[in-house]
Design an enzyme around this catalytic site. Structure first.
Site, short mmCIF file in Angstrom:
data_model
loop_
_atom_site.label_atom_id
_atom_site.label_comp_id
_atom_site.label_asym_id
_atom_site.label_seq_id
_atom_site.Cartn_x
_atom_site.Cartn_y
_atom_site.Cartn_z
N ASP A 1 38.13 -11.04 -12.91
CA ASP A 1 37.66 -11.05 -11.52
C ASP A 1 36.14 -11.07 -11.39
OD1 ASP A 1 37.00 -8.56 -12.42
OD2 ASP A 1 38.10 -7.44 -10.90
N HIS B 1 35.73 -7.74 -14.81
CA HIS B 1 36.69 -7.11 -15.73
C HIS B 1 37.43 -8.14 -16.58
CE1 HIS B 1 36.23 -4.45 -12.17
NE2 HIS B 1 35.93 -3.60 -13.13
N SER C 1 36.05 1.73 -14.22
CA SER C 1 37.13 0.77 -14.01
C SER C 1 37.68 0.18 -15.30
CB SER C 1 36.65 -0.37 -13.11
OG SER C 1 35.51 -0.98 -13.68
#
Ligand SMILES: *[C@@H]1O[C@H](CO)[C@@H](O)[C@H](O)[C@H]1NC(C)=O
Ligand SMILES: *[C@@H]1O[C@H](CO)[C@@H](O)[C@H](O)[C@H]1NC(C)=O
Ligand SMILES: *[C@@H]1O[C@H](CO)[C@@H](O)[C@H](O)[C@H]1NC(C)=O
Ligand SMILES: *[C@@H]1O[C@H](CO)[C@@H](O)[C@H](O)[C@H]1NC(C)=O
Ligand SMILES: *[C@@H]1O[C@H](CO)[C@@H](O)[C@H](O)[C@H]1NC(C)=O
Length: 386
Positions: free
Chosen positions: A344, A347, A40
């Site tokens: 979040d 990240h 991610s």
């Protein structure tokens, strides 16, 4: 696969590539293309596309993801851009498009195989240990097999591949972080998770070797972040024992030592590969210390909302609640994401990624220095120098 139907396109593409390569003086790009593997931290839309029909929709497909820069969710786990976006922009490239992006991937020059939730190791490794992979379970090997499909459209033989790869910057990672995240967040103890490190590092090393064998000559391999500063880890491992926390940053010391252990083994592996392939440039990207320089002086970089608390999440000390992710209706959202490092829980925000990319491109957090390699190609400084 319907290879024959693609031949006209392959042919066209090959002639374009040749043209570009034979006239380097007309391009001020340091590299002709960027190829990316990872999770991610680097996914620019693969997981969004792969999971487009899933129900409920994945958190990163929901607003406010993307609010700061793209004004809509793009599949990036951020309010805006990722480190890879800033690197691409600075090197004079468009954003690196996901391999799974809806049909036009054969014509891509740069390509991104990174997927939210991806692990370095195969899912069988986790099944044996009773660890679930809650997001897409895509391994580094799976990404490498997509890459080989992609490469097969770049030509028919190894000299065609080499020509393409020779002028590419190949980003291998960050990858491996999820192998640890999933294990830690499912209750595995540190001794067990630590025992995964050599295998994860070896897997990353094998992928690098295969890329070199196919013709890659410039690779950048990031290490892990200081996970003890991550809001998700700070929440999961919250403790009353003050000695467990770094008194200047508030990060959990043992988790940061864990990340450094991974990074040490990774750098040793890179040294080993450098000796085997002295003709290649293998750049270690020190994500750990680049991020630490932000955690150490958050105010200096405008993170007045705090370095450790997430901008978007389910509330609590660090604004992280594992059952209420950012994007879900009950989640709370900060007014000014640019005053937060953490987006979040896991990240970085757009602005934190921008700083980290700047440190990598202009500072001393790449070994050898990425900036110096590109200066030799007389690349003009872009986003940071005007
Ligand atoms: C990209 O190309 C691969 C290989 O041909 C194909 O399997 C895949 O479906 C394509 N993805 C998208 C989303 O276009
Ligand atoms: C990975 O995905 C497959 C197919 O959805 C599933 O059968 C398998 O259990 C998953 N592995 C893990 C470790 O979650
Ligand atoms: C691959 O081989 C076919 C048949 O020999 C040829 O027509 C085509 O131009 C080749 N493709 C490339 C990219 O060189
Ligand atoms: C590889 O393909 C290219 C383009 O089709 C051709 O010019 C070259 O001779 C081929 N090389 C080998 C070793 O087959
Ligand atoms: C997390 O959110 C759920 C649902 O709103 C709530 O019931 C729970 O108490 C929260 N947990 C914490 C630790 O705040």
């Amino acid at each position: 696969m319907a290879v024959t139907s693609l031949l006209p396109k392959i042919f066209l593409f090959a002639s374009t590539t040749l043209l570009i390569i034979s006239t380097p003086a007309h391009t001020d790009k340091c590299f002709n293309s960027i190829i990316s593997f990872g999770d991610s931290i680097a996914d620019t839309g693969n997981a969004l596309h792969i999971s487009s029909k899933s129900n409920p929709p994945p958190f990163f497909s929901l607003y406010p993801y993307g609010e700061t820069f793209f004004n809509h969710p793009t599949g990036r786990c951020s309010d805006g851009r990722l480190i890879i976006d800033f690197i691409a922009e600075d090197l004079g490239h468009p954003f690196v498009e996901p391999f799974h992006s809806g049909g036009r991937n054969a014509s891509l020059e740069s390509v991104n195989f990174a997927v939210v939730g991806a692990t370095a190791l195969e899912d069988s490794f986790f099944i044996e240990r009773n660890i679930m992979l809650p997001l897409a379970n895509v391994s580094l090997l799976a990404q490498f097999s997509w890459f080989k499909q992609f490469l097969s459209k770049k030509g028919n033989n190894s000299s065609d591949y080499k020509r393409y790869l020779q002028t590419s910057l190949v980003l291998v990672g960050e990858i491996g972080g999820n192998d640890y995240n999933h294990a830690f967040f499912q209750g595995k103890n540190v001794a067990e998770v630590q025992s995964f490190v050599p295998k994860i590092v070896k897997t990353i090393g094998q992928t690098i070797n295969e890329l070199i064998n196919l013709g890659a000559v410039t690779l950048m391999v990031p290490g892990n972040f200081p996970i003890g500063c991550s809001a998700a880890y700070l929440t999961y491992f919250v403790s009353k024992n003050e000695e467990g926390y770094d008194s200047t940053t508030g990060c959990i010391k043992w988790l940061n030592r864990f990340a450094q252990y991974h990074n040490e083994l990774l750098q040793r592996e890179l040294n080993r590969i450098r000796q085997l392939h002295p003709e290649t440039t293998i750049i270690y990207a020190d994500y750990y210390n680049a991020a630490m320089s932000l955690y150490r002086c958050p105010e200096k970089y405008g993170f007045v909302g705090g370095a450790l608390k997430a901008c978007c999440g389910g509330g609590g000390l660090y604004n992280v609640n594992f059952s209420v992710q950012c994007g879900y209706p009950q989640s709370a959202h900060c007014v000014e994401p640019s005053s937060y490092m953490n987006w979040d829980g896991v990240h970085f925000t757009d602005v934190a990624s921008k700083w980290i990319a700047k440190f990598l491109l202009r500072g001393s957090y790449t070994t050898p220095r990425l900036g110096a390699i590109c200066d030799r190609h007389s690349i003009h400084a872009r986003i940071y120098d005007h």
